[in-house]
Design an enzyme around this catalytic site. Structure first.
Site, short mmCIF file in Angstrom:
data_model
loop_
_atom_site.label_atom_id
_atom_site.label_comp_id
_atom_site.label_asym_id
_atom_site.label_seq_id
_atom_site.Cartn_x
_atom_site.Cartn_y
_atom_site.Cartn_z
N SER A 49 0.84 -1.21 0.00
CA SER A 49 0.00 0.00 0.00
C SER A 49 0.87 1.25 0.00
CB SER A 49 -0.93 0.00 1.22
OG SER A 49 -0.18 -0.19 2.42
N GLU A 98 -9.16 -9.66 3.84
CA GLU A 98 -9.51 -8.26 3.54
C GLU A 98 -10.93 -8.16 2.97
OE1 GLU A 98 -6.55 -5.94 1.52
OE2 GLU A 98 -7.94 -4.27 1.21
#
Ligand code: KIV
Length: 274
Positions: A50, A187
């Site tokens: 990320s 997730e």
């Protein structure tokens, strides 16, 4: 002479042993300075890919390279002393073959000295996870929404929204757990599915947008601090640093422009000549 560090870092087996025990606290960090702060409270620090979105302003994690992960992994290792540091394997560094994954993971482990790597994917990655785990590389899995697959998924929507679509995600988690992953990030899946997976596998699940039914939680640090330009809806904010930083920068700019900027005499007590 053997040199042992005074502080023992948490290891992948320590985290594995937390299944069903005290919830595992995990956050991302990409820098030495944030790693030092996060290290005081977290069991695991994730050097997530990320960083492509957060640090570099990319729309996806696809452009992130192995060199980028290694550079930031080294910084996080320098800044931390207690937490297990897990470094993400970036898109393109492990999918082609288990040998490719091994060589990329070895580079990450040797050059950063982190304690584990993370990779995305379920059933299709099980053979690779087993290959790495058998060769001394602790692997954290990542199932549910797998952002590196954005170009085939089409959007970052939550996965397994209807019960009919749960089975492939459950199978993914089971395959990775059986292959030897020491824990698995889940997730963006609904609570009943996260609970079902958590109850059905022997390794800790770490949720992100996957409810409190998991064995631990992870968030992207900048998201929970209010520093990310785009934050997923499920993220609870624990700070609002964006406006605080902007106000501080504004105050600095005003001081500079109005020549109200303090000189060294304020610090060192220097006297003017004459
Ligand atoms: O890259 C990352 O930060 C991650 C977390 C969102 C789990 O994979």
């Amino acid at each position: 002479m053997s040199v042992q560090s005074a502080v023992r870092r948490k290891t992948a087996p320590d985290i594995h042993a937390r299944k069903g025990g005290d919830p595992i606290v995990m956050l991302t960090s990409y820098h030495a300075h944030t790693a030092a702060l996060v290290d005081r409270h977290c069991d695991v620090i994730l050097v997530g890919d990320s960083l492509g979105n957060v640090m570099h302003g990319f729309d996806t994690t696809v452009p992130v390279t192995l060199d980028m992960m290694i550079l930031q992994g080294r910084a996080v290792m320098r800044g931390s002393a207690h937490a297990l540091v897990v470094v993400d394997m970036p898109f393109g560094s492990y999918e082609a073959a288990k040998e490719q994954a091994f060589h990329s993971a070895v580079r990450i482990m040797k050059e950063t000295q982190c304690g584990a790597v993370k990779l995305e994917g379920g059933v299709r990655m099980a053979e690779t996870v087993a290959f790495l785990a058998e060769r001394g590389i602790p692997v954290m899995g990542h199932v549910g929404l797998t952002p590196q697959s954005i170009n085939t998924l089409g959007s970052f929507r939550a996965q397994g929204r209807e019960e009919g679509s749960w089975e492939p995600i459950e199978k993914d988690a089971q395959a990775i757990a059986q292959a030897g992953a020491f824990s698995i990030v889940i997730e963006a899946v609904a609570e009943p599915l996260a609970r079902k997976i958590t109850q059905s596998i022997a390794v800790p699940t770490i949720g992100i947008g996957a409810s409190a039914a998991c064995d631990g939680q992870v968030l992207v640090l900048e998201d929970m601090l209010g520093l990310s330009p785009r934050t997923p809806k499920f993220v609870r904010r624990y700070g609002d640093l964006g406006p605080a930083i902007e106000a501080a920068v504004g105050a600095y700019a005003r001081d500079v422009r109005s020549r109200a900027f303090p000189g060294p005499e304020h610090v060192y007590g220097m006297k003017e000549k004459g």
